[in-house]
Design a protein around this motif. Structure first.
Motif, PDB file in Angstrom:
ATOM      1  N   TYR A 138       0.826  -1.212   0.000  1.00 64.54           N
ATOM      2  CA  TYR A 138       0.000   0.000   0.000  1.00 64.54           C
ATOM      3  C   TYR A 138       0.860   1.261   0.000  1.00 64.54           C
ATOM      4  O   TYR A 138       0.530   2.245  -0.671  1.00 64.54           O
ATOM      5  CB  TYR A 138      -0.925   0.007   1.216  1.00 64.54           C
ATOM      6  CG  TYR A 138      -2.014  -1.044   1.155  1.00 64.54           C
ATOM      7  CD1 TYR A 138      -2.994  -0.992   0.170  1.00 64.54           C
ATOM      8  CD2 TYR A 138      -2.059  -2.075   2.081  1.00 64.54           C
ATOM      9  CE1 TYR A 138      -3.996  -1.952   0.096  1.00 64.54           C
ATOM     10  CE2 TYR A 138      -3.051  -3.040   2.026  1.00 64.54           C
ATOM     11  CZ  TYR A 138      -4.016  -2.986   1.040  1.00 64.54           C
ATOM     12  OH  TYR A 138      -4.996  -3.927   0.969  1.00 64.54           O
ATOM     13  N   ALA A 139       1.940   1.251   0.759  1.00 61.17           N
ATOM     14  CA  ALA A 139       2.787   2.447   0.847  1.00 61.17           C
ATOM     15  C   ALA A 139       3.376   2.797  -0.515  1.00 61.17           C
ATOM     16  O   ALA A 139       3.459   3.979  -0.891  1.00 61.17           O
ATOM     17  CB  ALA A 139       3.900   2.218   1.865  1.00 61.17           C
ATOM     18  N   GLU A 140       3.789   1.777  -1.270  1.00 62.32           N
ATOM     19  CA  GLU A 140       4.371   2.033  -2.589  1.00 62.32           C
ATOM     20  C   GLU A 140       3.313   2.524  -3.574  1.00 62.32           C
ATOM     21  O   GLU A 140       3.570   3.413  -4.393  1.00 62.32           O
ATOM     22  CB  GLU A 140       5.056   0.774  -3.111  1.00 62.32           C
ATOM     23  CG  GLU A 140       5.995   1.036  -4.274  1.00 62.32           C
ATOM     24  CD  GLU A 140       6.924  -0.134  -4.564  1.00 62.32           C
ATOM     25  OE1 GLU A 140       7.559  -0.107  -5.631  1.00 62.32           O
ATOM     26  OE2 GLU A 140       7.007  -1.055  -3.724  1.00 62.32           O
ATOM     27  N   GLY A 143       2.691   6.150  -2.999  1.00 59.24           N
ATOM     28  CA  GLY A 143       3.695   6.985  -3.624  1.00 59.24           C
ATOM     29  C   GLY A 143       3.491   7.120  -5.119  1.00 59.24           C
ATOM     30  O   GLY A 143       3.679   8.201  -5.693  1.00 59.24           O
ATOM     31  N   MET A 144       3.089   6.020  -5.779  1.00 56.59           N
ATOM     32  CA  MET A 144       2.864   6.059  -7.219  1.00 56.59           C
ATOM     33  C   MET A 144       1.710   6.993  -7.591  1.00 56.59           C
ATOM     34  O   MET A 144       1.732   7.657  -8.629  1.00 56.59           O
ATOM     35  CB  MET A 144       2.551   4.653  -7.737  1.00 56.59           C
ATOM     36  CG  MET A 144       3.719   3.693  -7.717  1.00 56.59           C
ATOM     37  SD  MET A 144       3.202   2.072  -8.349  1.00 56.59           S
ATOM     38  CE  MET A 144       4.725   1.132  -8.189  1.00 56.59           C
ATOM     39  N   LEU A 145       0.683   7.031  -6.735  1.00 60.74           N
ATOM     40  CA  LEU A 145      -0.530   7.789  -7.050  1.00 60.74           C
ATOM     41  C   LEU A 145      -0.599   9.137  -6.340  1.00 60.74           C
ATOM     42  O   LEU A 145      -1.604   9.856  -6.487  1.00 60.74           O
ATOM     43  CB  LEU A 145      -1.760   6.957  -6.692  1.00 60.74           C
ATOM     44  CG  LEU A 145      -1.886   5.598  -7.391  1.00 60.74           C
ATOM     45  CD1 LEU A 145      -3.147   4.876  -6.927  1.00 60.74           C
ATOM     46  CD2 LEU A 145      -1.896   5.768  -8.901  1.00 60.74           C
ATOM     47  N   ASP A 146       0.440   9.458  -5.572  1.00 60.91           N
ATOM     48  CA  ASP A 146       0.432  10.707  -4.795  1.00 60.91           C
ATOM     49  C   ASP A 146      -0.795  10.791  -3.893  1.00 60.91           C
ATOM     50  O   ASP A 146      -1.494  11.820  -3.835  1.00 60.91           O
ATOM     51  CB  ASP A 146       0.486  11.935  -5.725  1.00 60.91           C
ATOM     52  CG  ASP A 146       1.886  12.180  -6.263  1.00 60.91           C
ATOM     53  OD1 ASP A 146       2.858  11.723  -5.628  1.00 60.91           O
ATOM     54  OD2 ASP A 146       2.003  12.824  -7.314  1.00 60.91           O
ATOM     55  N   ARG A 147      -1.061   9.708  -3.186  1.00 63.45           N
ATOM     56  CA  ARG A 147      -2.161   9.642  -2.236  1.00 63.45           C
ATOM     57  C   ARG A 147      -1.631   9.174  -0.888  1.00 63.45           C
ATOM     58  O   ARG A 147      -0.611   8.477  -0.827  1.00 63.45           O
ATOM     59  CB  ARG A 147      -3.262   8.678  -2.705  1.00 63.45           C
ATOM     60  CG  ARG A 147      -4.003   9.104  -3.963  1.00 63.45           C
ATOM     61  CD  ARG A 147      -4.874  10.332  -3.705  1.00 63.45           C
ATOM     62  NE  ARG A 147      -5.777  10.641  -4.793  1.00 63.45           N
ATOM     63  CZ  ARG A 147      -5.455  11.303  -5.898  1.00 63.45           C
ATOM     64  NH1 ARG A 147      -4.197  11.693  -6.079  1.00 63.45           N
ATOM     65  NH2 ARG A 147      -6.360  11.570  -6.813  1.00 63.45           N
ATOM     66  N   ALA A 148      -2.325   9.528   0.166  1.00 66.48           N
ATOM     67  CA  ALA A 148      -1.943   9.042   1.485  1.00 66.48           C
ATOM     68  C   ALA A 148      -2.240   7.552   1.586  1.00 66.48           C
ATOM     69  O   ALA A 148      -3.199   7.046   0.970  1.00 66.48           O
ATOM     70  CB  ALA A 148      -2.705   9.801   2.575  1.00 66.48           C
ATOM     71  N   GLU A 149      -1.438   6.821   2.355  1.00 69.52           N
ATOM     72  CA  GLU A 149      -1.636   5.377   2.454  1.00 69.52           C
ATOM     73  C   GLU A 149      -3.014   4.992   2.982  1.00 69.52           C
ATOM     74  O   GLU A 149      -3.630   4.058   2.446  1.00 69.52           O
ATOM     75  CB  GLU A 149      -0.539   4.759   3.331  1.00 69.52           C
ATOM     76  CG  GLU A 149      -0.625   3.240   3.381  1.00 69.52           C
ATOM     77  CD  GLU A 149       0.506   2.613   4.166  1.00 69.52           C
ATOM     78  OE1 GLU A 149       0.340   1.450   4.599  1.00 69.52           O
ATOM     79  OE2 GLU A 149       1.549   3.273   4.354  1.00 69.52           O
ATOM     80  N   PRO A 150      -3.568   5.680   4.016  1.00 67.74           N
ATOM     81  CA  PRO A 150      -4.929   5.313   4.460  1.00 67.74           C
ATOM     82  C   PRO A 150      -5.961   5.464   3.343  1.00 67.74           C
ATOM     83  O   PRO A 150      -6.890   4.645   3.237  1.00 67.74           O
ATOM     84  CB  PRO A 150      -5.198   6.296   5.609  1.00 67.74           C
ATOM     85  CG  PRO A 150      -3.843   6.645   6.132  1.00 67.74           C
ATOM     86  CD  PRO A 150      -2.959   6.692   4.925  1.00 67.74           C
ATOM     87  N   LEU A 155      -9.470   2.886  -0.872  1.00 66.83           N
ATOM     88  CA  LEU A 155      -9.741   2.600  -2.284  1.00 66.83           C
ATOM     89  C   LEU A 155      -9.644   1.105  -2.572  1.00 66.83           C
ATOM     90  O   LEU A 155     -10.485   0.536  -3.283  1.00 66.83           O
ATOM     91  CB  LEU A 155      -8.750   3.357  -3.168  1.00 66.83           C
ATOM     92  CG  LEU A 155      -8.941   4.868  -3.296  1.00 66.83           C
ATOM     93  CD1 LEU A 155      -7.714   5.505  -3.930  1.00 66.83           C
ATOM     94  CD2 LEU A 155     -10.187   5.181  -4.129  1.00 66.83           C
ATOM     95  N   ALA A 156      -8.619   0.465  -2.013  1.00 65.89           N
ATOM     96  CA  ALA A 156      -8.432  -0.973  -2.223  1.00 65.89           C
ATOM     97  C   ALA A 156      -9.587  -1.768  -1.645  1.00 65.89           C
ATOM     98  O   ALA A 156     -10.079  -2.726  -2.264  1.00 65.89           O
ATOM     99  CB  ALA A 156      -7.107  -1.417  -1.598  1.00 65.89           C
ATOM    100  N   GLY A 157     -10.040  -1.394  -0.453  1.00 64.47           N
ATOM    101  CA  GLY A 157     -11.156  -2.102   0.172  1.00 64.47           C
ATOM    102  C   GLY A 157     -12.432  -1.967  -0.626  1.00 64.47           C
ATOM    103  O   GLY A 157     -13.157  -2.957  -0.827  1.00 64.47           O
ATOM    104  N   ARG A 158     -12.718  -0.751  -1.103  1.00 61.29           N
ATOM    105  CA  ARG A 158     -13.921  -0.543  -1.911  1.00 61.29           C
ATOM    106  C   ARG A 158     -13.860  -1.339  -3.202  1.00 61.29           C
ATOM    107  O   ARG A 158     -14.841  -1.964  -3.621  1.00 61.29           O
ATOM    108  CB  ARG A 158     -14.092   0.947  -2.231  1.00 61.29           C
ATOM    109  CG  ARG A 158     -14.770   1.745  -1.169  1.00 61.29           C
ATOM    110  CD  ARG A 158     -15.424   3.006  -1.721  1.00 61.29           C
ATOM    111  NE  ARG A 158     -14.511   3.820  -2.508  1.00 61.29           N
ATOM    112  CZ  ARG A 158     -13.759   4.789  -2.015  1.00 61.29           C
ATOM    113  NH1 ARG A 158     -13.778   5.047  -0.715  1.00 61.29           N
ATOM    114  NH2 ARG A 158     -12.978   5.505  -2.799  1.00 61.29           N
ATOM    115  N   ALA A 159     -12.701  -1.304  -3.850  1.00 61.10           N
ATOM    116  CA  ALA A 159     -12.549  -2.013  -5.120  1.00 61.10           C
ATOM    117  C   ALA A 159     -12.702  -3.524  -4.926  1.00 61.10           C
ATOM    118  O   ALA A 159     -13.393  -4.191  -5.710  1.00 61.10           O
ATOM    119  CB  ALA A 159     -11.191  -1.694  -5.746  1.00 61.10           C
ATOM    120  N   ARG A 160     -12.059  -4.069  -3.902  1.00 64.54           N
ATOM    121  CA  ARG A 160     -12.147  -5.504  -3.644  1.00 64.54           C
ATOM    122  C   ARG A 160     -13.584  -5.929  -3.352  1.00 64.54           C
ATOM    123  O   ARG A 160     -14.065  -6.938  -3.869  1.00 64.54           O
ATOM    124  CB  ARG A 160     -11.206  -5.858  -2.486  1.00 64.54           C
ATOM    125  CG  ARG A 160     -11.370  -7.240  -1.883  1.00 64.54           C
ATOM    126  CD  ARG A 160     -11.443  -8.348  -2.882  1.00 64.54           C
ATOM    127  NE  ARG A 160     -10.244  -8.505  -3.677  1.00 64.54           N
ATOM    128  CZ  ARG A 160     -10.176  -9.289  -4.743  1.00 64.54           C
ATOM    129  NH1 ARG A 160     -11.249  -9.946  -5.156  1.00 64.54           N
ATOM    130  NH2 ARG A 160      -9.057  -9.402  -5.423  1.00 64.54           N
TER     131      ARG A 160
END
Length: 295
Positions: A138-140, A143-150, A155-160
């Motif tokens: 998640y941390a990486e 960084g790729m998306l210029d978003r905070a890790e939380p 986003l990952a939880g919603r998508a899954r």
């Protein structure tokens, strides 16, 4: 880093970049355009501070794919009839020896999952692809998306959850898919309605994508009786100089129908419990142009 070295580094990572771009966009041509733009960015960048070329290139490719996805989403919304991804030839069976890794790559590039990914936002789709298909932390990804890790975790939880709620509820066994695809071809080509019906699950669904450029159902067909009779009817119409090829497409065994040596349709079956649960058919000629038939 010399130009030759930069080219070699990029080519090493090209398959991963193509995998990211295709899962983001669902079209081979769009994915290739994004990877080409990433190459131009790579050759024009100051690479002296790049310590992890793969991470740098995946970040550039992902951002370009997000921009391209925002441009093409309106195009898909106006699409005539059901939309399916452009068939993408893979070779995971021969090139990915690790069964767990192969299962993940196959799942995240499958036609059924890519259709579900179309309903995610571009950011949700990017996080899902990077996390689920390529295992980035998640941390990486943040960084790729210029978003905070939380925020990335949300986003990952919603998508899954979204994908889990809408994807098929069965696992496809590769050997069973191969066997049923071969039997399906034999029954359909031989005009054997009873043999065809015996392969279909009672609630089978047929989804066909023609883009309005070829004959295909404009709505999803449901039930063994309707699907069987439709397939029996179209198989009797015949094609000029028809021939057939089996290929690994989108991570699974698929049937390519040729007319006079040119691709006319791609059939891929989702199977479970010895029956065909879903039939995907791509007949849009624009989505068949890139199929490499010389393999």
């Amino acid at each position: 880093m010399t130009t030759d070295t930069a080219t070699d580094v990029f080519e090493v990572h090209r398959p991963v970049l193509m995998g990211v771009a295709y899962r983001m966009l669902g079209r081979v041509a769009d994915a290739e355009d994004v990877v080409q733009e990433a190459w131009l960015r790579w050759t024009g960048a100051d690479r002296s501070d790049v310590r992890e070329p793969r991470g740098y290139l995946v970040r550039v490719t992902t951002r370009l794919a997000i921009d391209r996805l925002r441009q093409v989403q309106s195009r898909n919304e106006a699409y005539p009839g059901p939309w399916l991804p452009e068939p993408y030839v893979t070779d995971y069976e021969a090139t990915v020896p690790d069964t767990a890794e192969r299962a993940v790559l196959t799942d995240t590039v499958s036609l059924a999952v890519l259709v579900v990914l179309e309903s995610l936002s571009p950011l949700e789709r990017a996080v899902f692809v990077l996390r689920e298909a390529f295992g980035y932390p998640y941390a990486e990804i943040a960084g790729m998306l210029d978003r905070a890790e939380p925020a990335v975790r949300q986003l990952a939880g919603r998508a899954r959850r979204h994908v889990d709620e809408r994807r098929p509820r069965y696992e496809v066994d590769p050997a069973e898919r191969r066997e049923l695809t071969e039997r399906f071809l034999a029954a359909a080509a031989g005009g054997d309605l009873d043999g065809l019906m015996a392969l279909l699950a009672p609630d089978v669904r047929l989804v066909a994508d023609s883009g309005g450029l070829a004959k295909a159902p404009v709505r999803i067909i449901e039930s063994a009786d309707k699907v069987g009779r439709f397939l029996h009817g179209v198989s009797g119409q015949g094609l000029e100089d028809a021939s057939f090829r089996f290929m690994e497409i989108n991570g699974g065994f698929a049937l390519v129908v040729l007319a006079a040596g040119k691709p006319d349709a791609v059939f891929q079956l989702d199977v479970a419990d010895g029956r065909i649960q879903r039939i995907h058919i791509v007949r849009n000629p624009e989505k068949l142009l890139a199929l490499p038939l010389d393999q």
